[in-house]
Structure formats: C-alpha cells, structure tokens
Design a protein around this motif. Structure first.
Motif, mmCIF file in Angstrom:
data_model
loop_
_atom_site.group_PDB
_atom_site.id
_atom_site.type_symbol
_atom_site.label_atom_id
_atom_site.label_comp_id
_atom_site.label_asym_id
_atom_site.label_seq_id
_atom_site.Cartn_x
_atom_site.Cartn_y
_atom_site.Cartn_z
ATOM 1 N N PRO A 92 -0.271 -2.759 -8.036
ATOM 2 C CA PRO A 92 -0.955 -1.470 -7.859
ATOM 3 C C PRO A 92 -0.073 -0.328 -8.322
ATOM 4 O O PRO A 92 1.147 -0.468 -8.426
ATOM 5 N N ARG B 237 -8.515 -7.652 -2.876
ATOM 6 C CA ARG B 237 -9.968 -7.799 -2.703
ATOM 7 C C ARG B 237 -10.679 -7.768 -4.054
ATOM 8 O O ARG B 237 -11.617 -8.529 -4.286
ATOM 9 N N VAL B 238 -10.228 -6.877 -4.910
ATOM 10 C CA VAL B 238 -10.852 -6.798 -6.236
ATOM 11 C C VAL B 238 -10.667 -8.118 -6.978
ATOM 12 O O VAL B 238 -11.617 -8.658 -7.572
ATOM 13 N N ALA C 160 -3.038 -0.345 -1.017
ATOM 14 C CA ALA C 160 -3.302 -0.580 -2.437
ATOM 15 C C ALA C 160 -3.240 -2.074 -2.746
ATOM 16 O O ALA C 160 -4.070 -2.605 -3.490
ATOM 17 N N GLY D 249 -6.359 -3.659 -1.378
ATOM 18 C CA GLY D 249 -7.521 -3.335 -2.206
ATOM 19 C C GLY D 249 -7.525 -4.113 -3.503
ATOM 20 O O GLY D 249 -8.551 -4.640 -3.934
ATOM 21 N N LEU D 250 -6.359 -4.196 -4.104
ATOM 22 C CA LEU D 250 -6.257 -4.935 -5.363
ATOM 23 C C LEU D 250 -6.554 -6.415 -5.142
ATOM 24 O O LEU D 250 -7.214 -7.069 -5.969
#
Lengths: 282, 200
Positions: free
Chosen positions: B102, B120-121, B114, B117-118
């Motif tokens: 990230p 999860r993406v 971050a 989130g990354l």
C-alpha cells in the motif's frame, strides 16, 4: 439493491461507466479499499536486474548468440546475461563479417555499446538475478531459443519473397535451420511451449511483410502443435494471412469456424477486421 | 501533450522498442501482474517475458491502443500461460519478497488499515475469472477507459462493458463478505491493545 448494484446499472447502456473510485454513490468502504488497491505499488522488484536480463536475452537472440542461452533451465538466465556482456565482441564480429550474407541477423535493437550499465554493474545484476528466487518453471525469456532467427528486427526481410502462387511454400530453410540440441532428455513442456511461441511469433512478424510465409508458418504450427496453447492466435494469423493474400473464400470459411469457437476471444476482432478487408497490420 | 511514459511523448506512429517500453511501464506491468494474481516469485520472470514478447512483436507503435493496455494484454496472456503450467505450493506465497504494497501512510494505524484494505481487494479479485479480472483491474484500479481496454485486449467495447458489469457484481459481493469478517490484522491489533491496556 445495494449501492454497488446501482452503480453497475449504467454499464449496460453503452455509456462509459464511472469508476467506483469516482462514484460518490458507491459504498464508502469499497471505495476506500479500492483506493488502496489503486495506489499500491509492486514492492521488492529489482527493475535494474530485470532490465539487464532482458537486454541479455534480446541481444543474445538478436546476435544469434542463442547457444549461450540454451544450456539449461536453471542457468539459462545467467548464461543469457553472459551473452549480454559478450555482445560487444559479438557485435564487432558481426560487423566485420561479409555484409552480403543472406543469413545475417540484423543487430539493431540492443547493441552492447548502447547499454548504459557498467560491466561491473551488469555483473552484479547477474548475481542479483541468480540469487533472486525464481519459479520452478523458467521464464520463456530465459529458455533456449531453438530458432533465433525469428527475433530479428522488424526490418525488411533479407530472404527472397515467397512465390506468388496460392500454394504456400515451405518455411525457408534458413529460417528454421539450426543444429538440433544434443540433449539427453526429451523435450520438456516448457521447451515445447517456447518452440510453439516462437513459431507463432514468426508468423506474426511475417504477416506484415510476407503473408505467404506467415501462412506457411501457421500451417507448420497446425501440424506440430494441433492442440497447442497458442492455437487461437495461430488460427487467427492464418485467417489474416489468407485475407492478405486475397484468398477471401478460404479466409471467410475459416473465420466462420474460428468465430464460432473464439468469438469472444482476444483475436476475434482482428479476424473480423481481416475478413472485412480492414487488417491494418504493417 | 499526452505522454506514454515519464518523458515519452505520445506521437501517433512513433515507435517504442522494448527497452523504452520497459523504462516507461515496467512498474505498471509488475503491479498489474500482481493484481492479476501472479505470485511474487514469478514476477521477475514474467516481467522479463512480457517485454520480450513486446520485443518479438516489434515494439509498440503509437496508434489507437495505449502502450499500457497493449502491454496489459501481453501480461495477461503471459500470466495465464504461466498459471496453466505452474502449480505452486500454497506455502510458497508466504515467502514472496515481491508483493503489492500500500501507499505510504502517516500512522501505523493507517498503514494497518491500508494493508487490510489491499488484502480485501486482492481476495475479492481472486474470486473473479481471469477474463473479468483483467478488465476490472484495468478499469477500476489502473484507471483505463473501456475503449482503451477494448483496443488493448482486442475485444469489442461491449464485451468490456459486460465483463466489467459481471466483475463488479462479483467483486462487490465478495468484498462485502470480507469487510464483515474480522481480519488477522484486526485480531492482532485487538490483542495489541489488550496487552497495552493490561500493561497500563
């Protein structure tokens, strides 16, 4: 209906959709995570070493130094890099050769004199690459190059153009002539794939300058790799070659079959353009 | 003037050889390969292979397609071929030194968020088929237009729309599930806070 569903509705009306990141109606958590994805970088990549390796492979191929890269899977990359360091001598050797040789491979892309990596740096890069973890399957780029002549520059062909009759000629012998590696083991899947990829690359390159030879290469592909990984591209190239030769009936017939099978594929649009007489390949 | 790289003007008909493409777009290709699901260990080889294919194709000539989407098509093909031929052990992934990172964060807490989130993406991307994934990544994460994606991948723009549509639905569904799950980092954070609280 969720916010995400709402934002996807606009996709089907033919308008350019709005990125979720730019769409205030998209879920905020989704947008936040997507922002992390959009701004992420690839960490840990040694771009300098990879560039050095790439130069080595290109110059090794272009300078017909493929034997230096043929030695084996685990050391192929290192040897190819060695080829990069040796290319200066090879380029000089080529330059002093009789200029009229028909089998000359143009050394245009990456002469060693243009490499801006110091020899010491290049050597370090070799070591770095050698130390870098590599997958069990070596890169195509580092693999043997059985037919180095396919990777010449897109310069005008040095061999005579093929005959004009519809029947495709055999692939010129100088294009495929090479000593068979005296290996003690059968051809691996990787080696076979590489040969297939090179044959398709050869056809692709010939398409712009000599569709007759491109057609011959695709026919050769069909004989040698009837179930290969690149059948779709090879068949598309065959159709495009036929169209370029004006054999539209053959092209149309094969295109019909092709589009039934690969209508959504990456080459379908190129095939459609070819049979519409709008193939703009150079 | 539009450029195709840090200092390369986008002149129609101009030619970019493999090295020029590499200098301008190697970071994009490496990032793109990781977003397609390539393992970090494979990235150096794949990166080299992508630009070797670009060289074999005679380099890039500025035209309707963009160099990024043109390279993306090659990367997609190269990564797909590699995936078919390589079966890696799951534990190998843990040893990858090459990975998506990230962007820099101001605080450790933001950095953790971050990373989550990354992750999860990436997991939501893993739920997509490769055809949908490549379109989704190019559009949503790399900011390419549908038209550029269509030209680069050699598919009709309608196909891009439909794949993006399907990819969005699937991505959103999986992402929603993942967002509802406690993450490892969250658990670690919770433990850390508990320990810190006990020590206070």
């Amino acid at each position: 209906m969720s916010e995400s569903d709402i934002t996807t509705e606009s996709l089907m009306d033919g308008q350019e959709p709005v990125r979720w990141l730019d769409d205030p109606t998209a879920a905020s958590g989704l947008r936040t995570d997507l922002l992390h994805g959009a701004t992420a970088t690839a960490g840990g990549v040694d771009y300098g070493a990879t560039l050095t390796a790439l130069r080595g492979v290109i110059t090794a191929q272009t300078g017909a130094l493929a034997p230096a890269a043929i030695a084996g899977k685990s050391i192929g990359l290192k040897l190819a890099l060695g080829g990069a360091l040796a290319i200066g001598a090879a380029a000089a050797w080529w330059a002093t050769r009789d200029d009229g040789a028909k089998n000359t491979v143009a050394v245009k892309h990456e002469p060693a004199a243009q490499l801006d990596v110091e020899p010491a740096a290049a050597t370090k890069a070799v070591v770095d690459v050698a130390r870098a973890p590599v997958s069990p399957t070596p890169a195509v780029a580092a693999d043997p190059i059985p037919e180095p002549s396919i990777d010449v520059d897109p310069a005008p062909p040095t061999e005579p153009t093929g005959p004009t009759e519809p029947a495709e000629p055999p692939v010129p012998s100088e294009k495929v002539r090479k000593p068979k590696p005296t290996t003690d083991h059968p051809e691996s899947d990787d080696d076979r794939f590489l040969r297939e990829a090179q044959l398709v690359a050869q056809a692709r390159k010939q398409l712009g300058t000599n569709p007759q030879q491109a057609l011959a290469s695709t026919r050769k592909h069909d004989r040698e790799f009837p179930k290969g990984a690149l059948v779709e591209e090879a068949r598309a190239l065959e159709i495009r070659a036929l169209a370029k030769l004006g054999r539209m009936d053959d092209a149309q017939r094969k295109a019909d079959d092709f589009l039934r099978e690969f209508g959504d594929g990456a080459h379908a649009s190129a095939v459609r353009r070819a049979i519409a007489g709008d193939d703009d390949v150079q | 003037m539009q450029t195709v790289g840090p200092s390369i003007p986008a002149v129609i008909g101009s030619h970019l050889d493999a090295e020029a493409l590499y200098r301008a777009h190697s970071e994009f290709v490496a990032r793109f390969l990781l977003k397609l699901g390539a393992s970090g260990q494979d990235v150096p080889d794949l990166l080299q292979e992508v630009f070797l294919v670009a060289h074999r194709r005679g380099g890039f000539i500025m035209g309707p397609a963009k160099p990024t989407t043109w390279l993306a098509e090659i990367a997609f093909r190269v990564a797909s071929d590699r995936r078919k031929k390589t079966k890696r052990k799951p534990e190998d992934a843990d040893t990858d030194a090459i990975a998506l990172l990230p962007a820099a964060s101001a605080t450790p807490g933001e950095a953790a968020e971050a990373r989550q989130g990354l992750a999860r993406v990436q997991r939501a991307l893993d739920s997509l088929t490769s055809d949908k994934r490549v379109v989704f990544v190019l559009f949503e994460l790399e900011g390419e237009s549908c038209d550029a994606i269509a030209k680069g991948l050699g598919i009709p723009v309608g196909t891009v729309y439909s794949r993006l549509h399907a990819a969005r639905r699937e991505f959103a569904r999986v992402h929603q599930q993942l967002a509802a799950e406690p993450t490892v980092d969250k658990a670690v954070d919770a433990r850390g806070k508990a320990i810190a609280g006990a020590g206070a």
